[in-house]
Design a protein around this motif. Structure first.
Motif, PDB file in Angstrom:
ATOM      1  N   GLN A   9      42.850  21.230  11.180  1.00 51.52           N
ATOM      2  CA  GLN A   9      43.174  22.378  12.299  1.00 51.52           C
ATOM      3  C   GLN A   9      43.817  23.447  11.311  1.00 51.52           C
ATOM      4  OE1 GLN A   9      44.621  21.285  15.713  1.00 51.52           O
ATOM      5  NE2 GLN A   9      46.218  20.216  15.037  1.00 51.52           N
ATOM      6  N   ILE A  12      46.759  30.018  13.010  1.00 50.63           N
ATOM      7  CA  ILE A  12      46.552  31.488  12.247  1.00 50.63           C
ATOM      8  C   ILE A  12      47.358  32.522  13.054  1.00 50.63           C
ATOM      9  CG2 ILE A  12      44.997  33.588  11.731  1.00 50.63           C
ATOM     10  CD1 ILE A  12      44.291  30.777  10.489  1.00 50.63           C
ATOM     11  N   PRO A  20      45.132  37.955  14.707  1.00 50.48           N
ATOM     12  CA  PRO A  20      44.864  37.054  13.884  1.00 50.48           C
ATOM     13  C   PRO A  20      43.775  37.162  12.966  1.00 50.48           C
ATOM     14  CG  PRO A  20      44.518  36.339  16.103  1.00 50.48           C
ATOM     15  CD  PRO A  20      44.958  37.631  16.153  1.00 50.48           C
ATOM     16  N   TYR A  21      42.654  38.149  13.463  1.00 45.12           N
ATOM     17  CA  TYR A  21      41.476  38.577  12.627  1.00 45.12           C
ATOM     18  C   TYR A  21      41.677  39.629  12.043  1.00 45.12           C
ATOM     19  CZ  TYR A  21      38.774  34.770  14.369  1.00 45.12           C
ATOM     20  OH  TYR A  21      38.372  33.306  14.678  1.00 45.12           O
ATOM     21  N   LEU A  25      44.139  38.036   7.070  1.00 43.89           N
ATOM     22  CA  LEU A  25      43.996  36.902   7.984  1.00 43.89           C
ATOM     23  C   LEU A  25      42.583  36.704   8.455  1.00 43.89           C
ATOM     24  CD1 LEU A  25      46.949  37.099  10.342  1.00 43.89           C
ATOM     25  CD2 LEU A  25      46.570  35.501   8.584  1.00 43.89           C
ATOM     26  N   SER A  29      41.274  32.975   7.571  1.00 42.45           N
ATOM     27  CA  SER A  29      40.592  32.237   8.600  1.00 42.45           C
ATOM     28  C   SER A  29      39.140  31.757   8.191  1.00 42.45           C
ATOM     29  CB  SER A  29      40.471  33.280   9.901  1.00 42.45           C
ATOM     30  OG  SER A  29      41.998  33.721  10.219  1.00 42.45           O
ATOM     31  N   ALA A  33      37.862  28.029   8.157  1.00 44.38           N
ATOM     32  CA  ALA A  33      36.804  27.593   9.246  1.00 44.38           C
ATOM     33  C   ALA A  33      35.524  27.136   8.210  1.00 44.38           C
ATOM     34  CB  ALA A  33      36.322  29.081  10.012  1.00 44.38           C
ATOM     35  N   LEU A  39      40.234  26.372  14.251  1.00 42.95           N
ATOM     36  CA  LEU A  39      41.160  27.537  14.396  1.00 42.95           C
ATOM     37  C   LEU A  39      41.949  27.679  15.715  1.00 42.95           C
ATOM     38  CD1 LEU A  39      39.396  30.335  12.382  1.00 42.95           C
ATOM     39  CD2 LEU A  39      40.908  28.337  11.701  1.00 42.95           C
ATOM     40  N   LEU A  41      44.415  30.439  17.176  1.00 44.65           N
ATOM     41  CA  LEU A  41      44.707  31.855  17.051  1.00 44.65           C
ATOM     42  C   LEU A  41      45.772  32.196  18.014  1.00 44.65           C
ATOM     43  CD1 LEU A  41      40.935  33.237  16.930  1.00 44.65           C
ATOM     44  CD2 LEU A  41      42.235  32.525  15.130  1.00 44.65           C
TER      45      LEU A  41
END
Length: 184
Positions: A9, A12, A20-21, A25, A29, A33, A39, A41
């Motif tokens: 795990q 993020i 977080p995306y 990142l 991520s 993944a 994840l 987040l």
């Protein structure tokens, strides 16, 4: 899923802008993944009543509250960008491995906890970033990617192709660190 399994795990942790995306990142991520990591987040809006660099207690509390809710096994790896690197205190206190993208190394609230860390961590930064200290990074950990002239977003001057190549270097460094050090 990807390689790996339910024993992985990653938390993020965003920077001061974006979630977080966003930016680096999003790719970091994807690295976790694709290795089968679940994840977790963190979404946040940092307080605006003080400079971002003074938000370390707030970041520490945010990261702690997420990590405390996770099951004790598997041990998570923390992956944070910029402001999120103030989560280094959580990693040090809980003996968690980490990946810190453009960490705030010139800030004692980031550098000091990194010096206390007992688990491995990767530091990624560029010489064009005012928050980066390459000499300190190499003192703190053997796992360092330093890119000449890269700024706080890991962008380099010149044609954008060069920044794309830097992104490839960052992703390779994260993949190698997770594969060979954290999840070997």
């Amino acid at each position: 899923m990807g390689e790996g399994g339910p024993d992985r795990q990653a938390v993020i942790i965003p920077g001061g802008r974006g979630g977080p995306y966003s930016g680096l990142l999003a790719y970091a991520s994807a690295v976790a993944a694709r290795r089968g990591a679940k994840l977790e987040l963190i979404w946040w809006t940092p307080p605006e009543d003080r400079p971002m660099v003074d938000n370390w207690p707030w970041v520490h509390d945010q990261v702690t509250s997420v990590v405390e809710k996770l099951p004790s096994s598997p041990t998570p790896v923390l992956i944070g960008k910029s402001l999120g690197s103030y989560g280094a205190g959580v990693a040090a206190a809980r003996a968690l491995p980490a990946v810190w993208l453009t960490p705030l190394l010139t800030m004692p609230a980031c550098a000091e906890p990194l010096s206390r860390a007992t688990e491995p961590f990767l530091l990624v930064g560029g010489t064009g970033d005012d928050y980066w200290d390459g000499a300190l990074a190499r003192e703190l950990t053997p796992h360092v990617l330093e890119v000449a002239d890269a700024d706080h977003g890991m962008m380099v001057p010149g044609p954008l192709r060069g920044s794309g190549e830097v992104l490839g270097q960052v992703l390779t460094a994260i993949e190698t660190f997770l594969d060979d050090v954290v999840w070997r």
